[in-house]
Design a protein around this motif. Structure first.
Motif, PDB file in Angstrom:
ATOM      1  N   ARG A  23      35.600  22.509  37.235  1.00  0.00           N
ATOM      2  CA  ARG A  23      35.792  22.576  38.688  1.00  0.00           C
ATOM      3  C   ARG A  23      35.369  21.268  39.348  1.00  0.00           C
ATOM      4  N   TYR A  62      46.082  22.344  37.113  1.00  0.00           N
ATOM      5  CA  TYR A  62      45.826  23.789  37.217  1.00  0.00           C
ATOM      6  C   TYR A  62      45.981  24.482  35.861  1.00  0.00           C
ATOM      7  N   LYS A  66      42.721  26.460  34.169  1.00  0.00           N
ATOM      8  CA  LYS A  66      42.700  27.907  33.922  1.00  0.00           C
ATOM      9  C   LYS A  66      42.118  28.247  32.548  1.00  0.00           C
ATOM     10  N   GLU A  69      38.587  29.167  33.159  1.00  0.00           N
ATOM     11  CA  GLU A  69      38.375  30.285  34.087  1.00  0.00           C
ATOM     12  C   GLU A  69      38.343  31.608  33.322  1.00  0.00           C
ATOM     13  N   ASP A  71      37.955  34.677  35.211  1.00  0.00           N
ATOM     14  CA  ASP A  71      38.441  35.690  36.138  1.00  0.00           C
ATOM     15  C   ASP A  71      39.970  35.694  36.153  1.00  0.00           C
ATOM     16  N   GLU A  73      42.085  37.127  38.228  1.00  0.00           N
ATOM     17  CA  GLU A  73      42.686  36.926  39.549  1.00  0.00           C
ATOM     18  C   GLU A  73      42.765  35.442  39.895  1.00  0.00           C
ATOM     19  N   ARG A  74      41.744  34.682  39.554  1.00  0.00           N
ATOM     20  CA  ARG A  74      41.780  33.240  39.822  1.00  0.00           C
ATOM     21  C   ARG A  74      42.804  32.541  38.939  1.00  0.00           C
ATOM     22  N   LYS A  75      42.952  33.027  37.699  1.00  0.00           N
ATOM     23  CA  LYS A  75      43.983  32.468  36.826  1.00  0.00           C
ATOM     24  C   LYS A  75      45.368  32.696  37.424  1.00  0.00           C
ATOM     25  N   LYS A  77      46.115  33.000  40.568  1.00  0.00           N
ATOM     26  CA  LYS A  77      46.282  32.101  41.713  1.00  0.00           C
ATOM     27  C   LYS A  77      46.604  30.681  41.261  1.00  0.00           C
ATOM     28  N   MET A  78      46.011  30.258  40.161  1.00  0.00           N
ATOM     29  CA  MET A  78      46.297  28.921  39.647  1.00  0.00           C
ATOM     30  C   MET A  78      47.747  28.816  39.184  1.00  0.00           C
ATOM     31  N   ARG A  81      49.997  28.586  42.205  1.00  0.00           N
ATOM     32  CA  ARG A  81      50.010  27.225  42.744  1.00  0.00           C
ATOM     33  C   ARG A  81      50.904  26.320  41.907  1.00  0.00           C
TER      34      ARG A  81
END
Length: 176
Positions: A23, A62, A66, A69, A71, A73-75, A77-78, A81
């Motif tokens: 990050r 991104y 990932k 990552e 989580d 949900e965050r994956k 979102k990546m 994007r």
């Protein structure tokens, strides 16, 4: 990406050890990519290949982030994007003039949808209950998008491009 950004990304000082390190690296690199995309010189109409490469660089950032990552949900979102960045560029490029670039972008988009589908399936398996109708429709939609983009990729391979480039063979590769 500028040379200083590449040096920063590959130096041992910026090497990500875990998600937190990744990050930090992303936070250092993403503003450079965004500012380069906002420079009027790198517009889709003046420097299409450079602009496309910047979009591919942010997508790659991104994609690599990932990995660190945990989580789901965050994956997701990546990946969203990634798809948004690549589809925005793909929709503006003329496939007749930028066929190879469009192929690469289409493949990358299809791959991102496939990875999103895998994550959604993992979320459903993790819940260990019967999936809701909304989750099933979302999975079906992702599957259809993945298949559609892979079909577009395959259709671009079937086109006869030889008649356009008989006298001049130009191959342009953009990293995605």
């Amino acid at each position: 990406m500028s040379r200083s950004c590449m040096d920063m990304a590959t130096s041992t000082q910026w090497s990500p050890v875990g998600f937190h390190g990744a990050r930090i690296t992303e936070a250092a690199l993403m503003p450079s990519l965004r500012s380069a995309q906002n420079i009027p010189f790198y517009s889709l109409y003046n420097q299409a290949l450079d602009y496309t490469e910047l979009a591919c660089d942010s997508s790659l950032l991104y994609k690599l982030l990932k990995f660190f990552e945990s989580d789901f949900e965050r994956k997701l979102k990546m990946h969203k994007r990634r798809v948004n960045a690549l589809q925005g560029v793909l929709g503006e490029l003329n496939p007749r003039h930028y066929l190879l670039v469009c192929r690469q972008l289409t493949y990358e988009i299809a791959e991102a949808y496939g990875e999103t589908l895998d994550i959604k399936m993992a979320i459903v398996k993790e819940q260990q209950t019967t999936p809701s109708p909304h989750a099933i429709s979302k999975i079906n939609l992702l599957c259809a998008e993945c298949i559609h983009n892979f079909e577009l990729f395959l259709d671009s391979l079937r086109r006869r491009t030889a008649r356009c480039w008989n006298s001049l063979t130009t191959i342009i590769f953009v990293r995605c």
